[in-house]
Design a protein around this motif. Structure first.
Motif, PDB file in Angstrom:
ATOM      1  N   LEU A   1       1.096   4.188  -2.961  1.00  0.00           N
ATOM      2  CA  LEU A   1       0.915   5.617  -2.687  1.00  0.00           C
ATOM      3  C   LEU A   1       2.120   6.416  -3.185  1.00  0.00           C
ATOM      4  O   LEU A   1       1.957   7.485  -3.786  1.00  0.00           O
ATOM      5  CB  LEU A   1       0.724   5.846  -1.184  1.00  0.00           C
ATOM      6  CG  LEU A   1      -0.555   5.280  -0.547  1.00  0.00           C
ATOM      7  CD1 LEU A   1      -0.592   5.589   0.945  1.00  0.00           C
ATOM      8  CD2 LEU A   1      -1.800   5.847  -1.223  1.00  0.00           C
TER       9      LEU A   1
ATOM     10  N   ASP B   1      -6.036   5.519 -12.229  1.00  0.00           N
ATOM     11  CA  ASP B   1      -5.092   5.666 -11.120  1.00  0.00           C
ATOM     12  C   ASP B   1      -5.750   6.327  -9.917  1.00  0.00           C
ATOM     13  O   ASP B   1      -5.484   5.958  -8.770  1.00  0.00           O
ATOM     14  CB  ASP B   1      -3.876   6.490 -11.568  1.00  0.00           C
ATOM     15  CG  ASP B   1      -2.990   5.733 -12.545  1.00  0.00           C
ATOM     16  OD1 ASP B   1      -3.230   4.533 -12.741  1.00  0.00           O
ATOM     17  OD2 ASP B   1      -2.068   6.340 -13.109  1.00  0.00           O
TER      18      ASP B   1
ATOM     19  N   ILE C   1      -5.921   0.236   3.111  1.00  0.00           N
ATOM     20  CA  ILE C   1      -4.939   0.486   4.168  1.00  0.00           C
ATOM     21  C   ILE C   1      -5.652   0.753   5.492  1.00  0.00           C
ATOM     22  O   ILE C   1      -5.233   0.254   6.551  1.00  0.00           O
ATOM     23  CB  ILE C   1      -4.012   1.667   3.780  1.00  0.00           C
ATOM     24  CG1 ILE C   1      -3.070   1.250   2.650  1.00  0.00           C
ATOM     25  CG2 ILE C   1      -3.199   2.140   4.991  1.00  0.00           C
ATOM     26  CD1 ILE C   1      -2.220   2.382   2.105  1.00  0.00           C
TER      27      ILE C   1
ATOM     28  N   LEU D   1      -6.099   4.627  -6.368  1.00  0.00           N
ATOM     29  CA  LEU D   1      -5.551   5.331  -5.206  1.00  0.00           C
ATOM     30  C   LEU D   1      -6.578   5.365  -4.083  1.00  0.00           C
ATOM     31  O   LEU D   1      -6.257   5.094  -2.920  1.00  0.00           O
ATOM     32  CB  LEU D   1      -5.147   6.751  -5.610  1.00  0.00           C
ATOM     33  CG  LEU D   1      -4.647   7.666  -4.476  1.00  0.00           C
ATOM     34  CD1 LEU D   1      -3.371   7.130  -3.865  1.00  0.00           C
ATOM     35  CD2 LEU D   1      -4.444   9.094  -4.998  1.00  0.00           C
ATOM     36  N   HIS D   2      -7.811   5.675  -4.429  1.00  0.00           N
ATOM     37  CA  HIS D   2      -8.907   5.683  -3.452  1.00  0.00           C
ATOM     38  C   HIS D   2      -9.118   4.281  -2.868  1.00  0.00           C
ATOM     39  O   HIS D   2      -9.296   4.125  -1.648  1.00  0.00           O
ATOM     40  CB  HIS D   2     -10.184   6.174  -4.138  1.00  0.00           C
ATOM     41  CG  HIS D   2     -11.353   6.328  -3.228  1.00  0.00           C
ATOM     42  ND1 HIS D   2     -11.528   7.423  -2.423  1.00  0.00           N
ATOM     43  CD2 HIS D   2     -12.396   5.511  -2.982  1.00  0.00           C
ATOM     44  CE1 HIS D   2     -12.642   7.285  -1.723  1.00  0.00           C
ATOM     45  NE2 HIS D   2     -13.183   6.129  -2.051  1.00  0.00           N
TER      46      HIS D   2
ATOM     47  N   CYS E   1       2.638   0.970 -11.496  1.00  0.00           N
ATOM     48  CA  CYS E   1       3.313   0.418 -10.323  1.00  0.00           C
ATOM     49  C   CYS E   1       4.329  -0.646 -10.728  1.00  0.00           C
ATOM     50  O   CYS E   1       5.458  -0.673 -10.216  1.00  0.00           O
ATOM     51  CB  CYS E   1       2.286  -0.181  -9.356  1.00  0.00           C
ATOM     52  SG  CYS E   1       1.096   1.010  -8.707  1.00  0.00           S
TER      53      CYS E   1
ATOM     54  N   GLY F   1       0.816  -1.213   0.000  1.00  0.00           N
ATOM     55  CA  GLY F   1       0.000   0.000   0.000  1.00  0.00           C
ATOM     56  C   GLY F   1       0.848   1.261   0.000  1.00  0.00           C
ATOM     57  O   GLY F   1       0.570   2.216  -0.748  1.00  0.00           O
ATOM     58  N   ILE F   2       1.900   1.280   0.817  1.00  0.00           N
ATOM     59  CA  ILE F   2       2.787   2.447   0.885  1.00  0.00           C
ATOM     60  C   ILE F   2       3.511   2.644  -0.448  1.00  0.00           C
ATOM     61  O   ILE F   2       3.651   3.773  -0.940  1.00  0.00           O
ATOM     62  CB  ILE F   2       3.792   2.291   2.042  1.00  0.00           C
ATOM     63  CG1 ILE F   2       3.062   2.378   3.390  1.00  0.00           C
ATOM     64  CG2 ILE F   2       4.872   3.363   1.976  1.00  0.00           C
ATOM     65  CD1 ILE F   2       3.885   1.957   4.579  1.00  0.00           C
TER      66      ILE F   2
ATOM     67  N   THR G   1      -6.870   1.927  -2.671  1.00  0.00           N
ATOM     68  CA  THR G   1      -5.704   1.613  -1.840  1.00  0.00           C
ATOM     69  C   THR G   1      -5.831   2.218  -0.454  1.00  0.00           C
ATOM     70  O   THR G   1      -5.573   1.542   0.558  1.00  0.00           O
ATOM     71  CB  THR G   1      -4.422   2.129  -2.526  1.00  0.00           C
ATOM     72  OG1 THR G   1      -4.275   1.483  -3.789  1.00  0.00           O
ATOM     73  CG2 THR G   1      -3.199   1.860  -1.672  1.00  0.00           C
ATOM     74  N   ILE G   2      -6.232   3.489  -0.373  1.00  0.00           N
ATOM     75  CA  ILE G   2      -6.382   4.156   0.925  1.00  0.00           C
ATOM     76  C   ILE G   2      -7.441   3.456   1.773  1.00  0.00           C
ATOM     77  O   ILE G   2      -7.239   3.231   2.980  1.00  0.00           O
ATOM     78  CB  ILE G   2      -6.731   5.645   0.724  1.00  0.00           C
ATOM     79  CG1 ILE G   2      -5.553   6.379   0.079  1.00  0.00           C
ATOM     80  CG2 ILE G   2      -7.103   6.300   2.051  1.00  0.00           C
ATOM     81  CD1 ILE G   2      -5.866   7.786  -0.375  1.00  0.00           C
TER      82      ILE G   2
ATOM     83  N   PHE H   1       2.003   6.642  -7.101  1.00  0.00           N
ATOM     84  CA  PHE H   1       0.969   7.556  -7.600  1.00  0.00           C
ATOM     85  C   PHE H   1       1.318   9.012  -7.301  1.00  0.00           C
ATOM     86  O   PHE H   1       1.134   9.899  -8.148  1.00  0.00           O
ATOM     87  CB  PHE H   1      -0.392   7.211  -6.996  1.00  0.00           C
ATOM     88  CG  PHE H   1      -1.023   5.978  -7.593  1.00  0.00           C
ATOM     89  CD1 PHE H   1      -0.767   5.613  -8.900  1.00  0.00           C
ATOM     90  CD2 PHE H   1      -1.877   5.184  -6.849  1.00  0.00           C
ATOM     91  CE1 PHE H   1      -1.346   4.479  -9.459  1.00  0.00           C
ATOM     92  CE2 PHE H   1      -2.470   4.047  -7.389  1.00  0.00           C
ATOM     93  CZ  PHE H   1      -2.202   3.699  -8.700  1.00  0.00           C
ATOM     94  N   ILE H   2       1.820   9.279  -6.098  1.00  0.00           N
ATOM     95  CA  ILE H   2       2.191  10.655  -5.728  1.00  0.00           C
ATOM     96  C   ILE H   2       3.368  11.134  -6.572  1.00  0.00           C
ATOM     97  O   ILE H   2       3.394  12.274  -7.058  1.00  0.00           O
ATOM     98  CB  ILE H   2       2.518  10.738  -4.220  1.00  0.00           C
ATOM     99  CG1 ILE H   2       1.251  10.495  -3.388  1.00  0.00           C
ATOM    100  CG2 ILE H   2       3.122  12.096  -3.873  1.00  0.00           C
ATOM    101  CD1 ILE H   2       1.489  10.334  -1.912  1.00  0.00           C
TER     102      ILE H   2
END
Length: 339
Positions: A57, A74, A85, A78-79, A304, A53-54, A81-82, A60-61
């Motif tokens: 993130l 993406d 987590i 991302l949503h 990724c 997960g990290i 993934t958060i 994507f960032i």
């Protein structure tokens, strides 16, 4: 909706009224199984899921800071993934198994709210992802197609929808004895039967129907001439489809057990230690799915995967460069020794 008196309910493991040595042995065996599964989950799945997960993130960032734009897919991943987590962090409540987390009814309700919020979020963001992928293969000039071109608006709608469902579930947990301490699960045992019915309907039934509908259209409908072939489409976006299958399998098991627990409540029965064991297994399987889904995104989602391959190649180059630097030094040392 009438209020329910749920003070009678408790876990079978808390009602130790054994009448034979066989029942005692079965109880001890079930407790050992739960404990081992919990340790396996905490030791292997949690670190793997959090690291994946990290990494997602970070990728994507980094891509957003580099290109100042983020693709629709993406953003949805991302949503997703958060949400997963958060689910993993909430899953630390199983660390006390085979016993249960001690908390007040109010605290347990708050934990349940955030759990359901993440649960509904991840389910409906996945459906939105499958819909966008479907429209990539079957382009259409409809209001739905135009709406999916604004992913931030879609994510906002999913957040509001998940919040409303989670708030409804929090009400159905019940407000009686909110100050008293209890054995807490993220889907509380003392919740009203309607809690599980709503969760099954909106957390599994409707999303699964939409998931099957998207899959049916994807495989059954013939793509336009300018559209990509089915195999090429799946190879381009494998992460979403692999996650979709994984979620269906894991959530099916969990939701069957949720419905079974509802049946026991309606019959005013607390069940058996075996029922409790299977319910605990289903809960841990649900949490494992959150970890595995993040690993699938990291390994199969192209941005990724490309970033991972780039890091591996850089590590190999550095290692090769270091080896080349060490060889002359060793040669010079041998030459000076011979003189």
């Amino acid at each position: 909706m009438t209020s329910h008196n749920m003070t009678w309910i408790s876990y079978p493991s808390k009602n130790l009224a054994f009448i034979s040595p066989e029942e005692i042995e079965a109880f001890i065996a079930s407790q050992n199984i739960i404990s081992r599964l919990m340790h396996c989950y905490i030791a292997f799945f949690v670190p793997t899921g959090l690291i994946a997960g990290i990494c997602i993130l970070i990728v994507f960032i980094k891509n957003y800071l580099q290109y100042k734009v983020i693709e629709n897919l993406d953003l949805l991943l991302l949503h997703f993934t958060i949400s997963n987590i958060i689910m993993i962090f909430l899953s630390f409540t199983v660390i006390t198994r085979p016993d249960y987390l001690k908390a007040t009814h109010y605290t347990c309700n708050v934990l349940s709210f955030f759990f359901n919020f993440s649960y509904f979020n991840s389910r409906y963001v996945l459906i939105l992802t499958l819909l966008i992928l479907l429209l990539k293969r079957f382009p259409a000039r409809t209001a739905l197609s135009k709406a999916t071109q604004r992913p931030i608006l879609c994510v906002g709608f999913v957040l509001i929808y998940a919040f409303c469902l989670s708030l409804t579930e929090a009400v159905l947990v019940g407000t009686d004895n909110y100050h008293l301490e209890t054995d807490c699960q993220l889907d509380p045992l003392f919740a009203w039967p309607e809690y599980e019915i709503i969760k099954f309907t909106f957390g599994f039934g409707i999303p699964t129907f939409l998931q099957i509908l998207c899959s049916t259209v994807l495989f059954a409908k013939k793509a336009p001439a300018e559209g990509p072939a089915l195999q090429q489409h799946i190879r381009t976006y494998p992460a979403a489809y692999i996650i979709s299958i994984t979620i269906f399998i894991c959530h099916l098991f969990y939701n069957i057990m949720i419905l079974f627990r509802t049946t026991l409540k309606l019959q005013k029965s607390i069940g058996t230690p075996k029922n409790e064991l299977v319910m605990n297994i289903a809960e841990i399987v649900l949490f494992c799915e959150s970890c595995v889904s993040l690993v699938f995104i990291l390994c199969f989602h192209k941005p990724c995967k490309d970033e991972i391959l780039k890091v591996i190649q850089n590590c190999r180059r550095e290692n090769t460069a270091n080896n080349h630097l060490e060889i002359p030094v060793t040669t010079m040392t041998h030459e000076s020794g011979s003189q």
